[in-house]
Motif scaffolding. Structure first.
Motif, PDB file in Angstrom:
ATOM      1  N   ILE A  64       0.879  -1.172   0.000  1.00 49.81           N
ATOM      2  CA  ILE A  64       0.000   0.000   0.000  1.00 49.81           C
ATOM      3  C   ILE A  64       0.912   1.215   0.000  1.00 49.81           C
ATOM      4  N   ARG A 169     -10.240   5.203   7.370  1.00 45.41           N
ATOM      5  CA  ARG A 169     -11.059   4.779   6.228  1.00 45.41           C
ATOM      6  C   ARG A 169     -11.077   3.260   6.068  1.00 45.41           C
ATOM      7  N   TYR A 170      -9.966   2.599   6.391  1.00 46.88           N
ATOM      8  CA  TYR A 170      -9.839   1.152   6.250  1.00 46.88           C
ATOM      9  C   TYR A 170      -9.388   0.580   7.595  1.00 46.88           C
ATOM     10  N   ASP A 175      -9.073  -4.766   4.974  1.00 48.16           N
ATOM     11  CA  ASP A 175      -9.707  -3.672   4.225  1.00 48.16           C
ATOM     12  C   ASP A 175      -8.672  -2.907   3.401  1.00 48.16           C
ATOM     13  N   LEU A 176      -7.536  -2.629   4.013  1.00 47.47           N
ATOM     14  CA  LEU A 176      -6.463  -1.943   3.289  1.00 47.47           C
ATOM     15  C   LEU A 176      -6.050  -2.729   2.049  1.00 47.47           C
ATOM     16  N   ARG A 178      -7.753  -5.062   0.428  1.00 47.79           N
ATOM     17  CA  ARG A 178      -8.854  -5.160  -0.525  1.00 47.79           C
ATOM     18  C   ARG A 178      -9.035  -3.885  -1.340  1.00 47.79           C
ATOM     19  N   HIS A 179      -8.887  -2.728  -0.698  1.00 49.53           N
ATOM     20  CA  HIS A 179      -9.237  -1.466  -1.340  1.00 49.53           C
ATOM     21  C   HIS A 179      -8.056  -0.600  -1.774  1.00 49.53           C
ATOM     22  N   ARG A 180      -6.860  -0.835  -1.208  1.00 53.09           N
ATOM     23  CA  ARG A 180      -5.759   0.090  -1.487  1.00 53.09           C
ATOM     24  C   ARG A 180      -4.482  -0.574  -1.974  1.00 53.09           C
ATOM     25  N   THR A 184      -0.109  -7.166  -5.079  1.00 55.15           N
ATOM     26  CA  THR A 184      -0.209  -8.283  -4.145  1.00 55.15           C
ATOM     27  C   THR A 184       0.555  -9.457  -4.728  1.00 55.15           C
TER      28      THR A 184
END
Length: 190
Positions: A64, A169-170, A175-176, A178-180, A184
């Motif tokens: 991230i 936010r995450y 969450d981090l 998945r969204h940012r 990976t």
């Protein structure tokens, strides 16, 4: 800390001969000598040791990126769910002056070796260690992000705000990821 190239890490002995206690959590260091991920926890059991050795499922990683910091998210099978740890060059230089910030030179096809250490935070004893590799696409993404980070001005306050905003936010590492996640990968075994 002793010179990392001269240091020999042996399971059952002190990870760092100068320390007998660690803050629980993780730390990652990026240097021209390679990447190290240190995980410190109080009295890690056999399931954690097996996870670091790669016996509990594949290691997974996510990167991230924020303007003034990077976060590495990591997971080891089902034993260790997603965790994350921020990184800033200025903090690494202060905490680990023997680790020159950067990454080893690699060809576009090469994997990057990652050394993973599991330390008992209460005693400083190394309880497990493992080796995995990051595939070329992930190693390249980390290199680009590190290069961009090193080209930007150090701003600890801005990094703190960015981290707070990300965590607000995450709220979980999952969450981090998945969204940012910029990139990976599944770590390869050595």
């Amino acid at each position: 800390m002793t010179d990392p190239e001269a240091r020999v890490t042996i399971v059952g002995e002190l990870y760092d001969p100068d320390r007998t206690e660690f803050r629980e959590g993780a730390d990652w260091r990026l240097s021209t000598r390679g990447v190290e991920l240190l995980i410190a926890m109080r009295r890690p059991g056999s399931q954690w040791i097996d996870a670091v050795h790669g016996h509990a499922g594949p290691a997974r990683f996510a990167l991230i990126q924020a303007p003034h910091l990077l976060l590495l998210a990591f997971r080891f099978g089902e034993v260790m769910r997603w965790n994350d740890q921020p990184w800033q060059a200025m903090h690494q230089r202060r905490m680990y002056p023997d680790y020159p910030v950067g990454l080893p030179e690699l060809t576009p096809e090469q994997h990057l070796l990652i050394r993973i250490y599991l330390v008992d935070a209460a005693s400083g004893i190394l309880r497990g260690q493992g080796l995995v590799t990051w595939p070329p696409h992930f190693a390249s993404a980390v290199r680009r992000a590190v290069d961009e980070h090193l080209a930007a001005a150090d701003d600890d306050e801005a990094a703190g705000r960015e981290l707070d905003e990300l965590y607000t936010r995450y709220p979980t590492a999952a969450d981090l990821v998945r969204h940012r996640a910029l990139a990976t990968c599944k770590g390869g075994q050595q």
